[in-house]
Design a protein around this motif. Structure first.
Motif, PDB file in Angstrom:
ATOM      1  N   TRP A  60       0.845  -1.209   0.000  1.00  0.00           N
ATOM      2  CA  TRP A  60       0.000   0.000   0.000  1.00  0.00           C
ATOM      3  C   TRP A  60       0.871   1.246   0.000  1.00  0.00           C
ATOM      4  O   TRP A  60       0.652   2.185  -0.777  1.00  0.00           O
ATOM      5  CB  TRP A  60      -0.916  -0.003   1.224  1.00  0.00           C
ATOM      6  CG  TRP A  60      -2.163   0.814   1.038  1.00  0.00           C
ATOM      7  CD1 TRP A  60      -3.412   0.355   0.767  1.00  0.00           C
ATOM      8  CD2 TRP A  60      -2.285   2.252   1.119  1.00  0.00           C
ATOM      9  NE1 TRP A  60      -4.304   1.407   0.658  1.00  0.00           N
ATOM     10  CE2 TRP A  60      -3.633   2.581   0.868  1.00  0.00           C
ATOM     11  CE3 TRP A  60      -1.378   3.273   1.365  1.00  0.00           C
ATOM     12  CZ2 TRP A  60      -4.098   3.894   0.857  1.00  0.00           C
ATOM     13  CZ3 TRP A  60      -1.845   4.593   1.355  1.00  0.00           C
ATOM     14  CH2 TRP A  60      -3.184   4.886   1.112  1.00  0.00           C
ATOM     15  N   ASP A  61       1.889   1.240   0.866  1.00  0.00           N
ATOM     16  CA  ASP A  61       2.758   2.406   0.967  1.00  0.00           C
ATOM     17  C   ASP A  61       3.545   2.630  -0.313  1.00  0.00           C
ATOM     18  O   ASP A  61       3.769   3.768  -0.736  1.00  0.00           O
ATOM     19  CB  ASP A  61       3.711   2.261   2.156  1.00  0.00           C
ATOM     20  CG  ASP A  61       2.990   2.429   3.497  1.00  0.00           C
ATOM     21  OD1 ASP A  61       1.827   2.888   3.488  1.00  0.00           O
ATOM     22  OD2 ASP A  61       3.582   2.093   4.534  1.00  0.00           O
ATOM     23  N   PHE A  62       3.991   1.543  -0.952  1.00  0.00           N
ATOM     24  CA  PHE A  62       4.721   1.678  -2.221  1.00  0.00           C
ATOM     25  C   PHE A  62       3.817   2.293  -3.286  1.00  0.00           C
ATOM     26  O   PHE A  62       4.201   3.240  -3.977  1.00  0.00           O
ATOM     27  CB  PHE A  62       5.225   0.310  -2.686  1.00  0.00           C
ATOM     28  CG  PHE A  62       6.020   0.373  -3.968  1.00  0.00           C
ATOM     29  CD1 PHE A  62       7.382   0.605  -3.942  1.00  0.00           C
ATOM     30  CD2 PHE A  62       5.396   0.203  -5.204  1.00  0.00           C
ATOM     31  CE1 PHE A  62       8.114   0.667  -5.125  1.00  0.00           C
ATOM     32  CE2 PHE A  62       6.114   0.273  -6.385  1.00  0.00           C
ATOM     33  CZ  PHE A  62       7.482   0.503  -6.346  1.00  0.00           C
ATOM     34  N   ALA A  63       2.602   1.769  -3.405  1.00  0.00           N
ATOM     35  CA  ALA A  63       1.681   2.279  -4.427  1.00  0.00           C
ATOM     36  C   ALA A  63       1.264   3.717  -4.142  1.00  0.00           C
ATOM     37  O   ALA A  63       1.023   4.506  -5.060  1.00  0.00           O
ATOM     38  CB  ALA A  63       0.448   1.380  -4.506  1.00  0.00           C
ATOM     39  N   SER A  64       1.210   4.084  -2.857  1.00  0.00           N
ATOM     40  CA  SER A  64       0.778   5.445  -2.500  1.00  0.00           C
ATOM     41  C   SER A  64       1.860   6.478  -2.786  1.00  0.00           C
ATOM     42  O   SER A  64       1.615   7.681  -2.653  1.00  0.00           O
ATOM     43  CB  SER A  64       0.365   5.507  -1.029  1.00  0.00           C
ATOM     44  OG  SER A  64       1.484   5.383  -0.175  1.00  0.00           O
ATOM     45  N   MET A  65       3.070   6.020  -3.178  1.00  0.00           N
ATOM     46  CA  MET A  65       4.100   6.978  -3.590  1.00  0.00           C
ATOM     47  C   MET A  65       3.636   7.815  -4.776  1.00  0.00           C
ATOM     48  O   MET A  65       4.182   8.886  -5.047  1.00  0.00           O
ATOM     49  CB  MET A  65       5.398   6.250  -3.957  1.00  0.00           C
ATOM     50  CG  MET A  65       6.152   5.678  -2.788  1.00  0.00           C
ATOM     51  SD  MET A  65       7.842   5.172  -3.232  1.00  0.00           S
ATOM     52  CE  MET A  65       7.537   4.048  -4.602  1.00  0.00           C
ATOM     53  N   ALA A  71       7.108  16.842  -1.882  1.00  0.00           N
ATOM     54  CA  ALA A  71       5.948  16.846  -0.984  1.00  0.00           C
ATOM     55  C   ALA A  71       5.598  15.404  -0.637  1.00  0.00           C
ATOM     56  O   ALA A  71       4.905  14.721  -1.386  1.00  0.00           O
ATOM     57  CB  ALA A  71       4.769  17.545  -1.650  1.00  0.00           C
ATOM     58  N   ARG A  72       6.088  14.944   0.509  1.00  0.00           N
ATOM     59  CA  ARG A  72       5.902  13.531   0.899  1.00  0.00           C
ATOM     60  C   ARG A  72       4.521  13.354   1.522  1.00  0.00           C
ATOM     61  O   ARG A  72       4.280  13.768   2.650  1.00  0.00           O
ATOM     62  CB  ARG A  72       7.005  13.116   1.879  1.00  0.00           C
ATOM     63  CG  ARG A  72       8.395  13.081   1.262  1.00  0.00           C
ATOM     64  CD  ARG A  72       9.442  12.794   2.294  1.00  0.00           C
ATOM     65  NE  ARG A  72       9.611  13.914   3.210  1.00  0.00           N
ATOM     66  CZ  ARG A  72      10.225  13.818   4.389  1.00  0.00           C
ATOM     67  NH1 ARG A  72      10.674  12.648   4.806  1.00  0.00           N
ATOM     68  NH2 ARG A  72      10.362  14.874   5.168  1.00  0.00           N
ATOM     69  N   GLU A  73       3.646  12.693   0.791  1.00  0.00           N
ATOM     70  CA  GLU A  73       2.251  12.569   1.220  1.00  0.00           C
ATOM     71  C   GLU A  73       1.932  11.135   1.636  1.00  0.00           C
ATOM     72  O   GLU A  73       1.302  10.379   0.908  1.00  0.00           O
ATOM     73  CB  GLU A  73       1.305  13.027   0.095  1.00  0.00           C
ATOM     74  CG  GLU A  73       1.677  14.362  -0.542  1.00  0.00           C
ATOM     75  CD  GLU A  73       1.586  15.551   0.408  1.00  0.00           C
ATOM     76  OE1 GLU A  73       1.530  15.349   1.632  1.00  0.00           O
ATOM     77  OE2 GLU A  73       1.570  16.694  -0.078  1.00  0.00           O
ATOM     78  N   GLY A  74       2.431  10.733   2.807  1.00  0.00           N
ATOM     79  CA  GLY A  74       2.164   9.388   3.316  1.00  0.00           C
ATOM     80  C   GLY A  74       0.898   9.335   4.144  1.00  0.00           C
ATOM     81  O   GLY A  74       0.282  10.367   4.441  1.00  0.00           O
ATOM     82  N   ILE A 110       3.886  23.443   2.077  1.00  0.00           N
ATOM     83  CA  ILE A 110       3.478  23.051   0.717  1.00  0.00           C
ATOM     84  C   ILE A 110       2.776  21.700   0.755  1.00  0.00           C
ATOM     85  O   ILE A 110       1.721  21.510   0.133  1.00  0.00           O
ATOM     86  CB  ILE A 110       4.698  23.025  -0.222  1.00  0.00           C
ATOM     87  CG1 ILE A 110       5.215  24.451  -0.443  1.00  0.00           C
ATOM     88  CG2 ILE A 110       4.354  22.365  -1.550  1.00  0.00           C
ATOM     89  CD1 ILE A 110       6.532  24.530  -1.168  1.00  0.00           C
ATOM     90  N   SER A 111       3.355  20.760   1.507  1.00  0.00           N
ATOM     91  CA  SER A 111       2.735  19.438   1.623  1.00  0.00           C
ATOM     92  C   SER A 111       1.343  19.546   2.220  1.00  0.00           C
ATOM     93  O   SER A 111       0.408  18.855   1.788  1.00  0.00           O
ATOM     94  CB  SER A 111       3.601  18.523   2.496  1.00  0.00           C
ATOM     95  OG  SER A 111       4.863  18.292   1.903  1.00  0.00           O
ATOM     96  N   ILE A 121      -6.159  11.289   1.758  1.00  0.00           N
ATOM     97  CA  ILE A 121      -4.926  10.828   2.400  1.00  0.00           C
ATOM     98  C   ILE A 121      -4.663  11.605   3.687  1.00  0.00           C
ATOM     99  O   ILE A 121      -3.972  11.121   4.591  1.00  0.00           O
ATOM    100  CB  ILE A 121      -3.711  10.942   1.443  1.00  0.00           C
ATOM    101  CG1 ILE A 121      -2.514  10.128   1.963  1.00  0.00           C
ATOM    102  CG2 ILE A 121      -3.318  12.390   1.216  1.00  0.00           C
ATOM    103  CD1 ILE A 121      -2.731   8.645   2.034  1.00  0.00           C
ATOM    104  N   ALA A 122      -5.230  12.815   3.815  1.00  0.00           N
ATOM    105  CA  ALA A 122      -5.048  13.617   5.023  1.00  0.00           C
ATOM    106  C   ALA A 122      -6.220  13.493   5.982  1.00  0.00           C
ATOM    107  O   ALA A 122      -6.243  14.158   7.015  1.00  0.00           O
ATOM    108  CB  ALA A 122      -4.849  15.088   4.650  1.00  0.00           C
ATOM    109  N   SER A 123      -7.173  12.636   5.664  1.00  0.00           N
ATOM    110  CA  SER A 123      -8.352  12.476   6.507  1.00  0.00           C
ATOM    111  C   SER A 123      -8.098  11.446   7.602  1.00  0.00           C
ATOM    112  O   SER A 123      -7.772  10.293   7.302  1.00  0.00           O
ATOM    113  CB  SER A 123      -9.544  12.014   5.657  1.00  0.00           C
ATOM    114  OG  SER A 123     -10.574  11.492   6.473  1.00  0.00           O
ATOM    115  N   PRO A 124      -8.230  11.827   8.883  1.00  0.00           N
ATOM    116  CA  PRO A 124      -8.048  10.828   9.949  1.00  0.00           C
ATOM    117  C   PRO A 124      -9.060   9.694   9.853  1.00  0.00           C
ATOM    118  O   PRO A 124      -8.762   8.558  10.204  1.00  0.00           O
ATOM    119  CB  PRO A 124      -8.218  11.644  11.234  1.00  0.00           C
ATOM    120  CG  PRO A 124      -8.913  12.892  10.838  1.00  0.00           C
ATOM    121  CD  PRO A 124      -8.526  13.159   9.421  1.00  0.00           C
TER     122      PRO A 124
END
Length: 683
Positions: free
Chosen positions: A179-184, A203-206, A534-535, A544-547
């Motif tokens: 999941w983390d690889f694909a979310s790159m 802009a690292r959006e993990g 910026i991120s 991706i930023a939603s808790p």
């Protein structure tokens, strides 16, 4: 006789296993063994273009936004060696050494990596096992910590893993990794859009990073937008200083008896007179000790003293490896009865070490709120190995004493009695809406051991109430938004149930490190860098930023581990997130210049003039090579000698302008994967 190769996660763990089992090789229980170690993750996924069929290579190599989201069914999910070298050995060489040992004759590999809640230890072990192409038996040693009793117990209860794809912890680790690889893709999307707008950042959006950076950025925006608005209202005060006020509905936008204009407040004050205090009530109440700490709670408490999340994480890990504290990456907030009873004989020694009066530790029975028949590693706590003095811990890193002391006092508080206090309430006879309430300590008990809320304003050593209270005009302002701190963001993430204590700390630590950091951290205060801003702007209103979405993703990974959801369904959620977030990011990028100002102008870099080339025949082939090398320009005779395959010598200088004699000839050179003929020094 059965023979096992025991595979630990790192050299320090191998030492602890050797100590517990009597050596790096030998006999234990009913098998012979040899202990060898990995160095964490040795493998990583290949680049996307290396995991797809030939017709798709160009598309996946480009990382163009038009080709996103990827079709994850295109990827073979193959791994390659991480290119690091430790003590002269590459990761491939390390695995080759273990593989060679296996070929001498073993009946199985025992996975003895960390038993992480995330499945990370199982994942990195199987990465190594697959790279070595091991086809034999695999077993799992599930140990609570690296103390000899825990290791010995685990080695007597080895779990056979017939198939990694039917082993929940591995499935969880692998699904999270994919999941983390694909979310790159989200990082590439945000970075590409930002660079297109003139902002050259990554802009690292993990998963967790995006939730954290957006919340912190949003809070700073609230602080910047804050305008203090004074208000005036009538309150009463008695001779002992107790304040009587009316209850405020926090949801109300307007409160009739609060005035923006001071004169209106003065006018309202004329409607009130001194009133007797009545209806005084006293209730003796109890408060149980606080929860046991996780790593996030520990980091939050230590941040104001100047310890960063990275320092807490690093030092705690070393203390754990030395067996002074329990396993760091636990999800538990309680201990089991076995763990409670195991540590009970050491509590007086621990108390004396950290300055706690042992006479306070009278509740030595297991509390149902803290000790339960559930969990695995147990909450973060002191280990059964107790140092002779706190100075003994200094060699394990910055903050070692503070970490141990806070951890110990938090655990010892569980063994003290409940805090007992008198809860006092009263009101005014003539104006019953005006009330007061406060607490008066009767017995501090656990708070004399550990009190994380020592600044609690509700605890007052107040005098007697009344007999009357006088009206006065009190001034206040609308509350200012709280400054983002480590404690504040940890409390938010816990409330949202996003991540574990350990992942929150490790993620916050990563975000605060390096030249491309997203956050500045100073004594717990968190401020976004320009990269962080910026991120944050790029992930506003994204999934991706939603808790809520992030919490669901963590739950889905648990469901994969429990065989309640196929991995393919979890991975499809990456595609869904990207499909939602890419157009939102495209919209968000328009806000960058408005919020951050115009992007910095790019400095023009003068292109270096191309070196003059020499053309000639070398070993029967026409070649081209530079006429200069460093500060030296080859003479016609030197060029002739070089083309003839001869060695030449000349005087020149280094980059530091130190003179030296250069000796060399033409030979094959490599630049960015391409071979060419050029001058080569002969050492």
């Amino acid at each position: 006789m059965v023979k096992y190769l025991i595979l630990t996660e790192k050299p320090s763990a191998a030492k602890n296993f050797a100590k517990a089992l009597g050596g790096t090789a030998g006999h234990f229980a009913d098998f012979d063994f040899r202990i060898m170690n990995l160095r964490g993750h040795l493998m990583t996924f290949k680049e996307p273009e290396a995991m797809v069929a030939e017709p798709l290579v160009k598309q996946y190599k480009s990382w163009k936004l038009v080709d996103m989201p990827w079709n994850l069914k295109d990827l073979s999910w193959q791994r390659t060696y991480i290119k690091t070298r430790t003590k002269g050995a590459t990761n491939k060489q390390l695995l080759d050494q273990i593989k060679a040992e296996l070929q001498t004759g073993y009946d199985g590999i025992v996975i003895a990596t960390d038993n992480d809640p995330s499945g990370e230890g199982d994942l990195l072990a199987f990465e190594a096992i697959d790279a070595m192409r091991w086809q034999g038996q695999v077993l799992r040693a599930n140990f609570m910590d690296e103390t000899p009793p825990a290791i010995q117990q685990a080695m007597r209860q080895l779990l056979v893993i017939p198939d990694k794809w039917e082993f929940g912890p591995y499935l969880k680790g692998e699904s999270r990794s994919r999941w983390d690889f694909a979310s790159m893709q989200l990082t590439r999307i945000a970075t590409t859009l930002a660079k297109g707008a003139g902002y050259s950042v990554v802009a690292r959006e993990g998963r967790l990073k995006s939730v954290i950076i957006w919340k912190i950025y949003e809070q700073w925006q609230k602080i910047k937008a804050y305008v203090p608005v004074p208000y005036f209202e009538v309150k009463f005060k008695d001779p002992a200083g107790h304040i009587f006020a009316r209850a405020v509905d926090k949801k109300a936008t307007e409160i009739a008896w609060r005035f923006k204009d001071k004169q209106a407040g003065v006018q309202d004050l004329t409607h009130y007179h001194e009133s007797p205090v009545t209806n005084e009530q006293h209730a003796t109440k109890r408060q149980a000790p606080p929860k046991l700490l996780d790593l996030a709670g520990l980091a939050a408490l230590l941040a104001p003293s100047g310890l960063s999340p990275k320092q807490v994480l690093s030092t705690y890990q070393k203390l754990y490896e030395a067996q002074y504290v329990s396993y760091p990456r636990t999800e538990d907030r309680n201990v089991t009865f076995e763990q409670f009873n195991e540590l009970l004989p050491m509590v007086d020694q621990i108390a004396q070490l950290v300055g706690v009066d042992t006479r306070l530790l009278t509740h030595r029975q297991a509390r149902s709120t803290h000790v339960k028949n559930q969990g695995s590693h147990g909450a973060n706590r002191p280990g059964t190995k107790v140092p002779s003095d706190l100075g003994q811990l200094d060699k394990y890193g910055q903050g070692a004493r503070q970490i141990y002391t806070v951890l110990a006092k938090n655990y010892l508080a569980m063994l003290a009695e409940d805090y007992i206090y008198d809860h006092v309430t009263a009101e005014l006879q003539d104006y019953p809406a005006f009330k007061t309430a406060f607490n008066v300590p009767i017995k501090l008990n656990f708070k004399a051991v550990f009190n994380p809320d020592s600044d609690d304003a509700t605890v007052e050593k107040a005098g007697a109430l009344g007999p009357t209270a006088k009206p006065n005009l009190a001034e206040g302002t609308n509350p200012k938004p709280q400054t983002p701190t480590t404690k504040w963001i940890m409390a938010y993430l816990e409330k949202q149930n996003v991540g574990t204590g350990a992942t929150r700390v490790s993620t916050l630590s990563e975000m605060s490190q390096g030249s491309k950091s997203m956050l500045n951290e100073s004594k717990g205060k968190l401020t976004p860098t320009q990269t962080g801003e910026i991120s944050a702007i790029m992930v506003e209103n994204t999934w991706i930023a939603s808790p809520k979405i992030t919490k669901r993703l963590f739950a889905m990974m648990d469901e994969v581990a429990a065989f309640q959801m196929p991995m393919s369904q979890l991975l499809h959620s990456v595609t869904q997130v990207i499909e939602h977030d890419m157009p939102q990011m495209t919209e968000n990028v328009q806000q960058l210049s408005a919020r951050l100002g115009p992007p910095p102008k790019k400095r023009k870099v003068k292109a270096k003039p191309k070196a003059e080339q020499v053309t000639g025949v070398y070993k029967g082939e026409e070649i081209h090579f530079a006429k200069t090398w460093g500060n030296h320009t080859f003479t016609d005779q030197e060029i002739s000698d070089l083309l003839a395959g001869k060695t030449i010598t000349f005087e020149t200088t280094t980059k530091q302008k130190k003179p030296f004699t250069a000796k060399g000839q033409l030979g094959k050179r490599t630049y960015r994967g391409n071979q060419y003929i050029g001058f080569k020094l002969i050492k």
